[in-house]
Design a protein around this motif. Structure first.
Motif, PDB file in Angstrom:
ATOM      1  N   TYR A  55      42.040  35.990  35.941  1.00 56.97           N
ATOM      2  CA  TYR A  55      41.201  37.027  36.539  1.00 56.97           C
ATOM      3  C   TYR A  55      41.352  38.371  35.825  1.00 56.97           C
ATOM      4  CZ  TYR A  55      39.113  34.344  40.247  1.00 56.97           C
ATOM      5  OH  TYR A  55      38.339  33.436  40.933  1.00 56.97           O
ATOM      6  N   GLY A  59      38.011  40.145  34.260  1.00 55.76           N
ATOM      7  CA  GLY A  59      37.576  41.507  34.537  1.00 55.76           C
ATOM      8  C   GLY A  59      37.387  42.385  33.315  1.00 55.76           C
ATOM      9  N   ASN A  69      34.454  45.425  36.795  1.00 57.10           N
ATOM     10  CA  ASN A  69      35.543  44.796  37.558  1.00 57.10           C
ATOM     11  C   ASN A  69      36.903  45.353  37.140  1.00 57.10           C
ATOM     12  OD1 ASN A  69      34.039  42.976  39.212  1.00 57.10           O
ATOM     13  ND2 ASN A  69      33.686  41.692  37.409  1.00 57.10           N
ATOM     14  N   ILE A  72      39.818  44.536  39.347  1.00 54.59           N
ATOM     15  CA  ILE A  72      40.324  43.175  39.151  1.00 54.59           C
ATOM     16  C   ILE A  72      41.318  43.144  38.001  1.00 54.59           C
ATOM     17  CG2 ILE A  72      39.657  40.817  38.484  1.00 54.59           C
ATOM     18  CD1 ILE A  72      38.747  41.387  41.224  1.00 54.59           C
ATOM     19  N   GLY A 135      35.220  32.298  34.997  1.00 54.02           N
ATOM     20  CA  GLY A 135      35.198  32.358  36.451  1.00 54.02           C
ATOM     21  C   GLY A 135      35.490  31.011  37.092  1.00 54.02           C
ATOM     22  N   SER A 142      42.810  29.980  41.542  1.00 56.93           N
ATOM     23  CA  SER A 142      42.937  30.737  42.793  1.00 56.93           C
ATOM     24  C   SER A 142      43.034  29.816  43.998  1.00 56.93           C
ATOM     25  CB  SER A 142      41.746  31.678  42.944  1.00 56.93           C
ATOM     26  OG  SER A 142      41.929  32.553  44.028  1.00 56.93           O
ATOM     27  N   TRP A 180      39.292  40.770  49.084  1.00 56.07           N
ATOM     28  CA  TRP A 180      38.670  40.338  47.829  1.00 56.07           C
ATOM     29  C   TRP A 180      37.450  39.456  48.080  1.00 56.07           C
ATOM     30  CZ3 TRP A 180      39.161  43.190  43.990  1.00 56.07           C
ATOM     31  CH2 TRP A 180      40.374  43.807  43.662  1.00 56.07           C
ATOM     32  N   GLY A 184      33.933  40.504  46.538  1.00 55.93           N
ATOM     33  CA  GLY A 184      33.130  39.564  45.761  1.00 55.93           C
ATOM     34  C   GLY A 184      31.703  39.467  46.258  1.00 55.93           C
ATOM     35  N   ASP A 189      29.362  38.565  43.260  1.00 52.93           N
ATOM     36  CA  ASP A 189      30.139  37.806  42.286  1.00 52.93           C
ATOM     37  C   ASP A 189      30.885  36.709  43.040  1.00 52.93           C
ATOM     38  OD1 ASP A 189      31.878  36.826  40.345  1.00 52.93           O
ATOM     39  OD2 ASP A 189      32.057  38.777  39.361  1.00 52.93           O
ATOM     40  N   ILE A 192      34.592  35.620  42.424  1.00 54.06           N
ATOM     41  CA  ILE A 192      35.649  36.393  43.084  1.00 54.06           C
ATOM     42  C   ILE A 192      35.660  36.098  44.581  1.00 54.06           C
ATOM     43  CG2 ILE A 192      36.486  38.711  43.630  1.00 54.06           C
ATOM     44  CD1 ILE A 192      35.263  39.664  41.002  1.00 54.06           C
TER      45      ILE A 192
END
Length: 265
Positions: A55, A59, A69, A72, A135, A142, A180, A184, A189, A192
């Motif tokens: 991430y 960003g 971003n 981020i 992403g 994540s 977050w 997002g 986005d 995110i």
């Protein structure tokens, strides 16, 4: 107004994420003091390292459009430094077999990060496709990071004890992922926002379990009543031992006194 709200939520998300990443400092301070890893797993920190790196790269202007971003980038760069520090401390004090396992996993994560960065920079030549590629990798990392506490959740349900689920870790997981997720969606986005749709409910579940089972949590420290009982027990043992010695002394002296008495008579 919408952009200001997005930035404000991003700043609050940074604060919550910083606290989340900093919570293990307590654990590793204890490791440094005892010079022992106490058999806990380093895998969550390795997964967190992968998430933070991906991430942070996501960003940067090379993937995102400009510095849209930046929040981020900043928090995940700090996360990379913290996770590397935790893993280094673990490698220093862990047993030989654990060092080998953690070393291999860490090297694999670094290899994945480098391959993702190089391939996205050299093989993909436009921002939209770079964002999709990096992403997607970030979403996987994540989700893995947020799903790792489910093992502890299962243990809490089985043992009905929150001993192995720190409150602040659960709290900051919930706050960070919720903020977050909001950031997002405000940014439109979904790379995110979407993984945090998993992190937020998991954090909430941990908080609910903590509220339910916190009364069952008992520290391995003797209470004042136990101390008094133990003290009383020790005193009784000392008195008993003294009485035994006194009786033995009387038994040993009795023949001598008898002979002396006979001699005088």
């Amino acid at each position: 107004m919408g952009d200001r709200l997005r930035v404000a939520v991003g700043i609050m998300g940074n604060g919550a994420a910083l606290l989340l990443y900093a919570v293990p400092i307590i654990t590793f301070t204890r490791v440094l003091r005892k010079k022992n890893t106490e058999d806990f797993s380093c895998v969550p920190y390795i997964v967190a390292l992968l998430n933070c790196f991906l991430y942070a790269w996501y960003g940067l202007p090379i993937v995102s459009c400009g510095w849209e971003n930046f929040t981020i980038v900043s928090i995940n760069a700090i996360g990379v430094l913290l996770e590397l520090s935790f893993i280094s401390i673990y490698l220093r004090f862990a047993p030989a077999n654990a060092k080998k396992k953690v070393g291999i996993l860490t090297a694999l994560v670094i290899l994945i990060c480098c391959a993702t960065a190089i391939s996205s920079a050299l093989a993909i030549h436009d921002h939209p496709h770079r964002k999709i590629f990096v992403g997607s990798m970030g979403v996987i990392a994540s989700v893995a990071m947020y799903a790792s506490p489910l093992v502890v959740v299962k243990q809490v349900i089985q043992t009905k004890s929150v001993k192995f689920m720190p409150f602040y870790l659960s709290l900051f997981t919930f706050l960070s992922s919720t903020l977050w997720m909001t950031y997002g969606f405000l940014s439109h986005d979904y790379f995110i926002g979407s993984p945090n749709m998993i992190g937020s409910p998991i954090g909430l579940l941990q908080l609910l379990l903590y509220c339910k089972y916190r009364k069952h949590f008992t520290m391995d420290v003797p209470s004042s009543l136990d101390v008094e009982k133990n003290g009383e027990k020790i005193n009784q043992e000392v008195l008993s031992h003294a009485e035994d010695n006194h009786d033995n002394a009387k038994e040993q002296l009795q023949p001598v006194l008898s002979e002396d008495t006979k001699g005088k008579m």
